[in-house]
Write an enzyme that holds these catalytic residues in place. Structure first.
Site, PDB file in Angstrom:
ATOM      1  N   HIS A  75       0.901  -1.161   0.000  1.00  0.00           N
ATOM      2  CA  HIS A  75       0.000   0.000   0.000  1.00  0.00           C
ATOM      3  C   HIS A  75       0.940   1.212   0.000  1.00  0.00           C
ATOM      4  O   HIS A  75       2.146   1.055  -0.202  1.00  0.00           O
ATOM      5  CB  HIS A  75      -0.863  -0.100   1.276  1.00  0.00           C
ATOM      6  N   GLU A 179      -0.217   6.326 -12.102  1.00  0.00           N
ATOM      7  CA  GLU A 179      -1.494   6.569 -12.787  1.00  0.00           C
ATOM      8  C   GLU A 179      -1.674   8.037 -13.132  1.00  0.00           C
ATOM      9  O   GLU A 179      -2.331   8.780 -12.387  1.00  0.00           O
ATOM     10  CB  GLU A 179      -2.672   6.102 -11.916  1.00  0.00           C
ATOM     11  N   GLU A 268      -0.771  -2.957 -11.258  1.00  0.00           N
ATOM     12  CA  GLU A 268      -1.720  -2.808 -10.145  1.00  0.00           C
ATOM     13  C   GLU A 268      -3.105  -3.235 -10.594  1.00  0.00           C
ATOM     14  O   GLU A 268      -3.575  -2.825 -11.647  1.00  0.00           O
ATOM     15  CB  GLU A 268      -1.755  -1.333  -9.679  1.00  0.00           C
ATOM     16  N   GLU A 309      -9.731  -2.021   4.432  1.00  0.00           N
ATOM     17  CA  GLU A 309     -10.417  -1.838   3.154  1.00  0.00           C
ATOM     18  C   GLU A 309     -10.448  -3.184   2.428  1.00  0.00           C
ATOM     19  O   GLU A 309      -9.577  -4.031   2.624  1.00  0.00           O
ATOM     20  CB  GLU A 309      -9.757  -0.751   2.298  1.00  0.00           C
TER      21      GLU A 309
HETATM   22  C1  IDC Z   1      -5.906   3.900  -2.478  1.00  0.00           C
HETATM   23  C2  IDC Z   1      -5.844   3.101  -1.200  1.00  0.00           C
HETATM   24  C3  IDC Z   1      -6.571   3.847  -0.104  1.00  0.00           C
HETATM   25  C4  IDC Z   1      -5.973   5.246   0.015  1.00  0.00           C
HETATM   26  C5  IDC Z   1      -5.965   5.953  -1.331  1.00  0.00           C
HETATM   27  C6  IDC Z   1      -5.233   7.279  -1.228  1.00  0.00           C
HETATM   28  O1  IDC Z   1      -6.406   1.824  -1.415  1.00  0.00           O
HETATM   29  O2  IDC Z   1      -6.472   3.191   1.127  1.00  0.00           O
HETATM   30  O3  IDC Z   1      -6.734   6.004   0.931  1.00  0.00           O
HETATM   31  O4  IDC Z   1      -5.322   5.158  -2.308  1.00  0.00           O
HETATM   32  O5  IDC Z   1      -5.185   7.969  -2.423  1.00  0.00           O
HETATM   33  C7  IDC Z   1      -5.540   3.297  -7.552  1.00  0.00           C
HETATM   34  C8  IDC Z   1      -4.301   3.874  -6.993  1.00  0.00           C
HETATM   35  C9  IDC Z   1      -4.101   3.476  -5.545  1.00  0.00           C
HETATM   36  C10 IDC Z   1      -5.427   3.485  -4.799  1.00  0.00           C
HETATM   37  C11 IDC Z   1      -6.299   2.386  -5.409  1.00  0.00           C
HETATM   38  C12 IDC Z   1      -7.650   2.212  -4.718  1.00  0.00           C
HETATM   39  O6  IDC Z   1      -3.153   3.548  -7.747  1.00  0.00           O
HETATM   40  O7  IDC Z   1      -3.195   4.375  -4.963  1.00  0.00           O
HETATM   41  O8  IDC Z   1      -5.164   3.185  -3.455  1.00  0.00           O
HETATM   42  N1  IDC Z   1      -6.484   2.680  -6.821  1.00  0.00           N
HETATM   43  O9  IDC Z   1      -8.422   3.367  -4.822  1.00  0.00           O
HETATM   44  N2  IDC Z   1      -5.930   3.328  -8.800  1.00  0.00           N
HETATM   45  C13 IDC Z   1      -7.135   2.746  -8.898  1.00  0.00           C
HETATM   46  C14 IDC Z   1      -7.519   2.325  -7.633  1.00  0.00           C
END
Ligand code: IDC
Length: 349
Positions: A75, A179, A268, A309
């Site tokens: 994470h 991203e 990812e 989560e």
């Molecule tokens: C999310 C984490 C979450 C955190 C958030 C912060 O799961 O706990 O609060 O980021 O910005 C992505 C991203 C990834 C995200 C994930 C889920 O690369 O950083 O993590 N996600 O939302 N892209 C699509 C989904």
């Protein structure tokens, strides 16, 4: 019959026939990629595959055989960096059959830009991966900052340092922008120019390790990269999906990009909605993983955390210190599903 007469006098015909056909069968069939292990007969994956390379759209080992790597992402290191250590990586390798670890260095939200010491969690990940013979993805986690050019100077400085110190290791894979997002953050005007500068900085120090470039719209618009790819070798492009949010339309886009010659790496993906929550979409997950298997695309799942989560593999408050050694009661439903897939208990067809 000629073979039997000439070479196997005295051995019953059916045994020699069986032998001949077995040899033919083994030499013609490709091994099931799922049977490839993080450690095989005591030899870890990096010692077997060595220096990775890209041939056409395919990720290959040093001998040119196609490989599919599967693994787990951290994470955000600023929140759950406690899992980016040798103990947890060893546990993931030995109990989860993980071949590749991704170290997610956020820039904003308390990430690297305001907390430079987070670099040492990346360093710790690389050094642990080296010791354990695992691949490690160094992820420059562009997200809220949207346009990778915002912190381009920092990226150049960071990646030259990492490539200079660790670029000689076959373990290292660079992911230079997680991203990029926003309709104004285009491939041609923002991401490609950024990638040219950062890949040049890496290539000064490291001529050959794989570099993965993020694509527009949270690493979904691989079609845009396919229209105007980077030049240079051993470059791949990120495709991200969340099983509860993305389906066939994104797979079609991926197929079109591959047909146009673009090598993809799913650095990812999640079993949930793209919020990282909203339940585990098991059926859709299995469908996606079959797709990735069919196209021999490597993947890394989001993520190792105990935040509670749904996309996290640990239950809330399990393993508070980052020790590994998890039992089934420490794992979330996503964790249980992922582990069963990675250890090949649950076969992906
Ligand atoms: C999310 C984490 C979450 C955190 C958030 C912060 O799961 O706990 O609060 O980021 O910005 C992505 C991203 C990834 C995200 C994930 C889920 O690369 O950083 O993590 N996600 O939302 N892209 C699509 C989904």
């Amino acid at each position: 019959m000629f073979i039997m007469k000439k070479y196997v006098r005295g051995i019953p015909a059916w045994i020699s026939l069986f032998f001949v056909f077995s040899v033919l069968f083994w030499s013609c069939s490709e091994r099931d990629p799922d049977s490839r292990l993080a450690v095989e007969n005591g030899v870890p994956v990096v010692d077997r595959y060595g220096q990775l390379q890209v041939n056409g759209t395919c990720l290959c080992d040093s001998a040119g055989n196609p490989v599919q790597l599967r693994g787990m992402s951290s994470h955000g290191l600023q929140w759950h960096g406690k899992y980016a250590n040798e103990k947890v990586l060893r546990w993931l390798r030995d109990d989860w059959n993980v071949q590749v670890w991704r170290s997610a260095l956020y820039l904003t939200q308390g990430g690297y830009i305001s907390h430079r010491a987070l670099k040492f969690k990346v360093v710790e990940s690389i050094e642990a991966a080296e010791k354990l013979g695992m691949y490690v993805i160094v992820d420059w986690h562009v997200l809220r900052d949207r346009d990778p050019r915002v912190y381009q100077d920092e990226a150049v400085e960071f990646f030259s340092e990492i490539a200079g110190k660790y670029g000689h290791l076959p373990n290292v894979i660079y992911e230079i922008c997680n991203e990029p997002n926003g309709t104004d953050v285009t491939w041609n005007e923002c991401i490609k120019p950024y990638a040219e500068v950062v890949t040049a900085a890496i290539r000064e120090k490291d001529p050959d390790n794989i570099i993965i470039v993020g694509t527009p719209t949270w690493s979904q618009d691989v079609d845009k990269a396919a229209e105007n790819p980077l030049s240079g070798s051993n470059i791949m492009y990120a495709l991200h999906f969340y099983a509860g949010s993305h389906g066939k339309a994104l797979q079609d886009k991926a197929v079109a990009a591959m047909e146009a010659g673009l090598p993809l790496f799913v650095t990812e993906w999640g079993t949930t909605r793209d919020t990282g929550d909203g339940g585990v979409f098991e059926k859709e997950t299995v469908r996606w993983l079959s797709f990735l298997k069919k196209h021999n695309i490597s993947w890394v799942n989001w993520s190792v955390n105990n935040k509670g989560e749904d996309s996290g593999i640990l239950k809330a408050y399990a393993d508070k210190t980052g020790e590994g050694g998890w039992t089934e009661s420490d794992l979330s439903p996503s964790g249980i599903l992922l582990r069963s897939i990675l250890v090949n208990e649950r076969k992906i067809k």
